[in-house]
Design a protein around this motif. Structure first.
Motif, short mmCIF file in Angstrom:
data_model
loop_
_atom_site.label_atom_id
_atom_site.label_comp_id
_atom_site.label_asym_id
_atom_site.label_seq_id
_atom_site.Cartn_x
_atom_site.Cartn_y
_atom_site.Cartn_z
N PHE A 121 -2.00 -10.42 -9.58
CA PHE A 121 -0.99 -10.39 -10.64
C PHE A 121 -0.93 -9.00 -11.30
O PHE A 121 0.15 -8.40 -11.45
CB PHE A 121 -1.36 -11.46 -11.67
N SER A 122 -2.07 -8.48 -11.66
CA SER A 122 -2.13 -7.22 -12.39
C SER A 122 -1.77 -6.03 -11.51
O SER A 122 -1.12 -5.08 -11.97
CB SER A 122 -3.53 -7.03 -12.99
N ALA A 123 -2.17 -6.05 -10.25
CA ALA A 123 -1.83 -4.95 -9.34
C ALA A 123 -0.32 -4.83 -9.21
O ALA A 123 0.24 -3.72 -9.20
CB ALA A 123 -2.47 -5.19 -7.97
N PHE A 124 0.37 -5.96 -9.12
CA PHE A 124 1.84 -5.96 -9.01
C PHE A 124 2.48 -5.38 -10.26
O PHE A 124 3.26 -4.42 -10.19
CB PHE A 124 2.33 -7.39 -8.77
N TRP A 125 2.15 -5.95 -11.43
CA TRP A 125 2.86 -5.55 -12.65
C TRP A 125 2.46 -4.15 -13.12
O TRP A 125 3.25 -3.49 -13.81
CB TRP A 125 2.61 -6.58 -13.75
N SER A 126 1.27 -3.69 -12.79
CA SER A 126 0.83 -2.36 -13.23
C SER A 126 1.47 -1.24 -12.44
O SER A 126 1.47 -0.09 -12.88
CB SER A 126 -0.69 -2.24 -13.14
N THR A 127 1.99 -1.54 -11.26
CA THR A 127 2.57 -0.49 -10.42
C THR A 127 4.08 -0.67 -10.20
O THR A 127 4.72 0.21 -9.63
CB THR A 127 1.88 -0.47 -9.04
N LEU A 128 4.63 -1.80 -10.64
CA LEU A 128 6.04 -2.08 -10.38
C LEU A 128 6.97 -1.01 -10.95
O LEU A 128 7.88 -0.53 -10.25
CB LEU A 128 6.42 -3.45 -10.96
N ALA A 129 6.76 -0.60 -12.20
CA ALA A 129 7.66 0.38 -12.82
C ALA A 129 7.62 1.71 -12.08
O ALA A 129 8.67 2.35 -11.88
CB ALA A 129 7.27 0.58 -14.29
N LEU A 130 6.43 2.13 -11.66
CA LEU A 130 6.32 3.38 -10.91
C LEU A 130 7.04 3.29 -9.56
O LEU A 130 7.74 4.22 -9.14
CB LEU A 130 4.84 3.73 -10.69
N MET A 131 6.87 2.15 -8.87
CA MET A 131 7.50 1.97 -7.57
C MET A 131 9.02 1.95 -7.70
O MET A 131 9.74 2.59 -6.92
CB MET A 131 7.00 0.67 -6.94
N LEU A 132 9.54 1.23 -8.69
CA LEU A 132 11.00 1.15 -8.87
C LEU A 132 11.59 2.52 -9.20
O LEU A 132 12.70 2.84 -8.75
CB LEU A 132 11.33 0.16 -9.98
N LEU A 133 10.86 3.33 -9.95
CA LEU A 133 11.34 4.66 -10.29
C LEU A 133 11.33 5.58 -9.07
O LEU A 133 12.32 6.27 -8.79
CB LEU A 133 10.48 5.26 -11.41
N GLU A 134 10.23 5.56 -8.31
CA GLU A 134 10.11 6.47 -7.17
C GLU A 134 10.98 6.05 -5.99
O GLU A 134 11.60 6.90 -5.34
CB GLU A 134 8.64 6.54 -6.72
N LYS A 135 11.05 4.76 -5.69
CA LYS A 135 11.74 4.31 -4.48
C LYS A 135 13.22 4.01 -4.72
O LYS A 135 14.05 4.25 -3.83
CB LYS A 135 11.05 3.06 -3.94
N TYR A 136 13.55 3.48 -5.91
CA TYR A 136 14.93 3.06 -6.16
C TYR A 136 15.60 3.83 -7.30
O TYR A 136 16.75 3.57 -7.63
CB TYR A 136 14.98 1.57 -6.49
N GLN A 137 14.86 4.77 -7.92
CA GLN A 137 15.38 5.55 -9.05
C GLN A 137 15.85 4.66 -10.20
O GLN A 137 16.89 4.89 -10.82
CB GLN A 137 16.52 6.49 -8.62
N LEU A 138 15.09 3.59 -10.44
CA LEU A 138 15.40 2.65 -11.52
C LEU A 138 14.43 2.87 -12.68
O LEU A 138 13.22 3.03 -12.45
CB LEU A 138 15.32 1.20 -11.01
N GLY A 139 14.94 2.84 -13.91
CA GLY A 139 14.12 3.17 -15.07
C GLY A 139 13.37 1.98 -15.65
O GLY A 139 13.35 0.88 -15.08
N SER A 140 12.78 2.20 -16.84
CA SER A 140 11.92 1.19 -17.46
C SER A 140 12.68 -0.07 -17.85
O SER A 140 12.13 -1.17 -17.83
CB SER A 140 11.22 1.78 -18.70
N ALA A 141 13.97 0.07 -18.18
CA ALA A 141 14.75 -1.12 -18.57
C ALA A 141 14.88 -2.08 -17.39
O ALA A 141 14.74 -3.30 -17.54
CB ALA A 141 16.14 -0.70 -19.06
N VAL A 142 15.14 -1.54 -16.20
CA VAL A 142 15.27 -2.39 -15.01
C VAL A 142 13.92 -3.00 -14.66
O VAL A 142 13.82 -4.19 -14.30
CB VAL A 142 15.83 -1.60 -13.82
N ALA A 143 12.85 -2.21 -14.78
CA ALA A 143 11.51 -2.74 -14.51
C ALA A 143 11.22 -3.92 -15.43
O ALA A 143 10.63 -4.93 -15.01
CB ALA A 143 10.46 -1.64 -14.69
N GLY A 144 11.66 -3.80 -16.68
CA GLY A 144 11.42 -4.88 -17.62
C GLY A 144 12.16 -6.15 -17.28
O GLY A 144 11.68 -7.26 -17.55
#
Length: 401
Positions: free
Chosen positions: A227-250
């Protein structure tokens, strides 16, 4: 504890769910905000990863060393003290300007946020006979919604106003929750007159005495790594791979929140068919949900995002169902020691959370998102194997009896 009417219990349980959600949310606000924190404070990926790691490590330490006090002192008073401390620490966090001070405050925020785990046993104590699973499930719904929706709220607030404003709003919310808890909770009877050192010593005896407790802590701990591995890295992955910011990660927290709504159902199911079966189903669902993400490379970008959201629904449902069932198992072992039993169970949970943040960030930097998916899938499978082994042990014990 003063007796409460059935209507009063329903209102208090709702208030407890609210309190659990807001207090535990404090340790998850940072996750969608990590890129913003990193940019503001000039942090590396590893530096950003330390923020949720230290917060969750603080939560684990607070559970182990502070939660047993609930068996010796009035839980109502403990909740008030922790809410005041947590509100102050969140405010201080919003004013930090350097990584060392941010990490120290993050650790202390985690410790104070354990007021959520003083709230959960209170629900078990107030629950009418035969409805403990359902009542605990209701409060755990509030707790998990706090975990998941905290990311949605912090993502949007951070994108609009900055990460510091988010922490200041969090401080205000906790101050208000403290007032609410003080006004609606009855006084709780204490179950132990032991000194603090003696109380802590009994933790060792409880751990040694109950194999059910040990296996519950290990199984839920491995699920928490995933659970924690997913949520702790999701925002970074979305920014690097899809150029999506913190609002989308949320917004992915909304997908996960759908799974949280099943908590009362999981508690009721545990009351009817047995908590052991629910833990197996939960661990199996977590494993399958993460394993499905190995299909991401063969999907188009929009399909990848949809699969990630669906997986979030599945593994959050599995993790929450398993957690409620594990609490049912553990609370029934020795009702007079609920605070200490809860401390041991959730120490395992948040050691897993801290390890998941640390290992997830490290694997992401080495093997990208596929490394995180591998870690989560293997952790879920280990938890499932522990639950199947526990079922076999119980079956053998029943045959011998």
């Amino acid at each position: 504890m003063n007796p409460l009417s059935s209507k009063a219990v329903s209102w208090v349980i709702f208030a407890l769910a609210l309190g659990a959600g807001f207090s535990v949310a404090a340790i998850y606000y940072s996750q969608p905000l990590l890129p913003l924190m990193g940019s503001d404070l000039h942090l590396t990926i590893n530096g950003m990863g330390l923020v949720p790691t230290l917060t969750q490590a603080g939560y684990a330490l607070g559970i182990l060393f502070l939660l047993p006090l609930g068996d010796r002192h009035d839980r109502r008073r403990l909740i008030l003290v922790k809410s005041a401390a947590l509100a102050l620490l969140l405010l201080v966090c919003s004013l930090t300007a350097h990584l060392p001070s941010l990490l120290i405050v993050s650790l202390l925020i985690g410790m104070a946020a354990t007021m959520a785990q003083d709230i959960v046993p209170a629900a078990a104590i107030l629950a009418p006979e035969g409805k403990q699973g359902k009542m605990v499930g209701t409060v755990m719904t509030g707790l998990l919604l706090g975990i998941l929706l905290s990311r949605t709220v912090s993502g949007f607030v951070g994108a609009a106003f900055g990460w510091r404003i988010m922490y200041q709003l969090a401080a205000v919310s906790i101050a208000l929750i403290g007032v609410l808890m003080w006004s609606v909770l009855p006084r709780f009877a204490t179950h132990s007159t032991l000194s603090y050192p003696a109380l802590m010593k009994t933790l060792v005896h409880l751990w040694q005495r109950y194999p059910t407790l040990r296996r519950a802590a290990f199984a839920q701990g491995f699920l928490s790594i995933a659970f924690s591995a997913f949520w702790s890295t999701l925002a970074l992955m979305l920014l690097e791979k899809y150029q999506l910011g913190s609002a989308v990660a949320g917004t992915f927290g909304i997908a996960g929140a759908a799974g949280a709504l099943a908590a009362p159902l999981a508690g009721g199911l545990a009351d009817r068919v047995g908590a052991e079966k629910v833990t197996q189903l939960g661990a199996g669902l977590v494993t399958v949900s993460f394993a499905l993400m190995f299909l991401l490379p063969v999907l188009p970008p929009h399909g990848q995002l949809i699969l990630i959201a669906l997986s979030a629904v599945g593994f959050d449902l599995g993790l929450q169902s398993s957690l409620v069932a594990h609490q049912n198992l553990v609370y029934g072992l020795e009702p007079q020691a609920r605070g200490r039993l809860n401390a041991l169970l959730f120490t395992g949970v948040f050691i897993g959370m801290a390890l998941g943040s640390a290992l997830g960030s490290k694997l992401y930097s080495i093997a990208s998102w596929q490394g995180v998916v591998m870690l989560a899938s293997v952790s879920g499978l280990i938890a499932l194997l522990i639950r199947l082994f526990d079922a076999r042990q119980l079956q053998r014990a029943a045959q011998k009896a």
